[in-house]
Design a protein around this motif. Structure first.
Motif, mmCIF file in Angstrom:
data_model
loop_
_atom_site.group_PDB
_atom_site.id
_atom_site.type_symbol
_atom_site.label_atom_id
_atom_site.label_comp_id
_atom_site.label_asym_id
_atom_site.label_seq_id
_atom_site.Cartn_x
_atom_site.Cartn_y
_atom_site.Cartn_z
ATOM 1 N N ILE B 58 0.169 -27.491 -36.054
ATOM 2 C CA ILE B 58 0.278 -28.957 -35.955
ATOM 3 C C ILE B 58 1.377 -29.490 -36.872
ATOM 4 O O ILE B 58 2.219 -30.290 -36.454
ATOM 5 N N ALA B 59 1.410 -29.018 -38.111
ATOM 6 C CA ALA B 59 2.442 -29.479 -39.053
ATOM 7 C C ALA B 59 3.839 -29.125 -38.546
ATOM 8 O O ALA B 59 4.765 -29.956 -38.598
ATOM 9 N N SER B 60 3.977 -27.920 -38.030
ATOM 10 C CA SER B 60 5.276 -27.476 -37.526
ATOM 11 C C SER B 60 5.732 -28.323 -36.338
ATOM 12 O O SER B 60 6.892 -28.735 -36.245
ATOM 13 N N LYS B 63 6.718 -31.930 -37.480
ATOM 14 C CA LYS B 63 8.027 -31.912 -38.143
ATOM 15 C C LYS B 63 9.150 -31.775 -37.099
ATOM 16 O O LYS B 63 10.170 -32.462 -37.162
ATOM 17 N N ALA B 64 8.924 -30.895 -36.149
ATOM 18 C CA ALA B 64 9.943 -30.657 -35.115
ATOM 19 C C ALA B 64 10.173 -31.918 -34.279
ATOM 20 O O ALA B 64 11.320 -32.319 -34.042
ATOM 21 N N ILE B 65 9.092 -32.549 -33.867
ATOM 22 C CA ILE B 65 9.227 -33.751 -33.032
ATOM 23 C C ILE B 65 9.965 -34.850 -33.801
ATOM 24 O O ILE B 65 10.865 -35.502 -33.283
ATOM 25 N N LYS B 89 11.021 -41.940 -28.739
ATOM 26 C CA LYS B 89 11.119 -42.650 -30.029
ATOM 27 C C LYS B 89 11.784 -41.788 -31.085
ATOM 28 O O LYS B 89 12.377 -42.287 -32.038
ATOM 29 N N TYR B 90 11.581 -40.470 -30.955
ATOM 30 C CA TYR B 90 12.153 -39.528 -31.932
ATOM 31 C C TYR B 90 13.359 -38.810 -31.323
ATOM 32 O O TYR B 90 13.761 -37.758 -31.798
ATOM 33 N N LEU B 156 6.736 -24.563 -31.935
ATOM 34 C CA LEU B 156 5.368 -24.541 -31.397
ATOM 35 C C LEU B 156 5.398 -23.925 -30.003
ATOM 36 O O LEU B 156 6.294 -24.222 -29.210
ATOM 37 N N VAL B 157 4.406 -23.083 -29.739
ATOM 38 C CA VAL B 157 4.170 -22.626 -28.370
ATOM 39 C C VAL B 157 2.777 -23.100 -27.965
ATOM 40 O O VAL B 157 1.794 -22.782 -28.633
#
Lengths: 205, 205
Positions: B58-60, B63-65, B89-90, B156-157
């Motif tokens: 979830i954290a990864s 951060k990526a998004i 938005k991102y 994330l996968v």
């Protein structure tokens, strides 16, 4: 790692496994095709027990599609899952009005869901003969109202909204209507289930 | 007939029911948000037991998004279900290469599935950091191979193919890889589940 890479073999093998695991639970051929495709899409055998198909549903849908009927879905996801190339062979198209500007505007003005406003737009086009609702109970309630008011006479309603608020009730109400229908009793259903049912019928033709 | 017509109230009430019926089965907040959204999408409480989220996932993904990561899906249906306005938005985008002409050509030439050829195309764009596979085990197997070869390092996968041939195995293989992942063990999963997981993460931001 070794694995099957040929799509039609994967599907064939899947249907074999499903038939085997259904065991004594057998169905008339066309009904079985629908139920097995739903199980193929969900890996959930409960659909063998909760999928209800009115006696006239399959014949009515096949006749409509062959005559070029258009299909309306409540979500882009359901639309996306339907085999549109196959439908186009019969000059059919799929429409989903949920993101249309006039639908959003009407929903806001009237304090209703966009799904309801989209159904109102859908019945405005006579070519729309098959209604496929995989997500929004409010769309199914609205469609029921239009049928009762005589404003639309669908050749098939696929009513399989999923969820915890209104879904079961919206489907139960449909089983009492005099219209060809396919529903999933209770909470389960969804856009993938909706598309699988339509595709199963398309693949019968 | 009286029924709730306000979408955000329907969703709120649904999540209340889900939490209540989960009973003693509680989760850390963010994990709970993902699992409950999957149940909301399927009405299937089994997902509380089969959804596996790696500790860093979830954290990864968040951060990526936030850094503008793009998302790749294996099907148009999964793409269709992801909240693309929220992602934008991102500055993120969603891509699905399954219907691309060059993908179809390569699949035919090499005797592989289009889903596999689409994964090969996907890793060619460095912006693609989140891989979402809801349907094709072959895509997940191929992605695993690329990760093992060091050709791609996803943030994330989401590996939730549904089905009877290869689906369970393709996900099992992923739990052994050193990559942030969210999978559903066994046969269950699907495009709606895949989209629900991504949306749950988007709504945390």
């Amino acid at each position: 790692m070794d694995y099957i890479k040929v799509p039609h073999l994967i599907e064939e093998k899947s249907f074999e496994i499903i038939t085997e695991e259904l065991g004594d639970k057998t169905f008339p051929e066309e009904i079985g095709k629908i139920i097995k495709r739903v199980i193929h899409t969900t890996a959930d055998f409960q659909y063998a027990d909760i999928t209800v198909i009115s006696p006239d549903a399959i014949a009515s849908a096949k006749k409509a599609i062959k005559s070029g009927a258009h299909i309306v879905t409540d979500t882009k996801m359901a639309m996306s899952g339907i085999n549109k190339a196959r439908l186009l062979k019969y000059k059919g198209e799929v429409h989903c009005y949920i993101s249309d500007e006039d639908v959003a505007k009407k929903a806001k003005e009237q304090g209703i869901t966009r799904a309801m406003a989209a159904m109102e737009k859908a019945i405005g086009d006579e070519k729309n003969k098959i209604f496929v609702i995989g997500n929004a109970p409010t769309a199914l309630f609205k469609l029921k109202q239009f049928i009762e008011e005589g404003k639309v006479k669908p050749d098939l309603v696929v009513g399989v909204p999923v969820g915890f608020v209104g879904a079961a009730e919206s489907k139960e109400a449909f089983e009492k209507l005099n219209v060809p229908y396919i529903v999933t009793r209770g909470r389960k259903g969804g856009s993938t289930v909706a598309a699988a049912i339509v595709n199963a019928i398309l693949y019968m033709l």
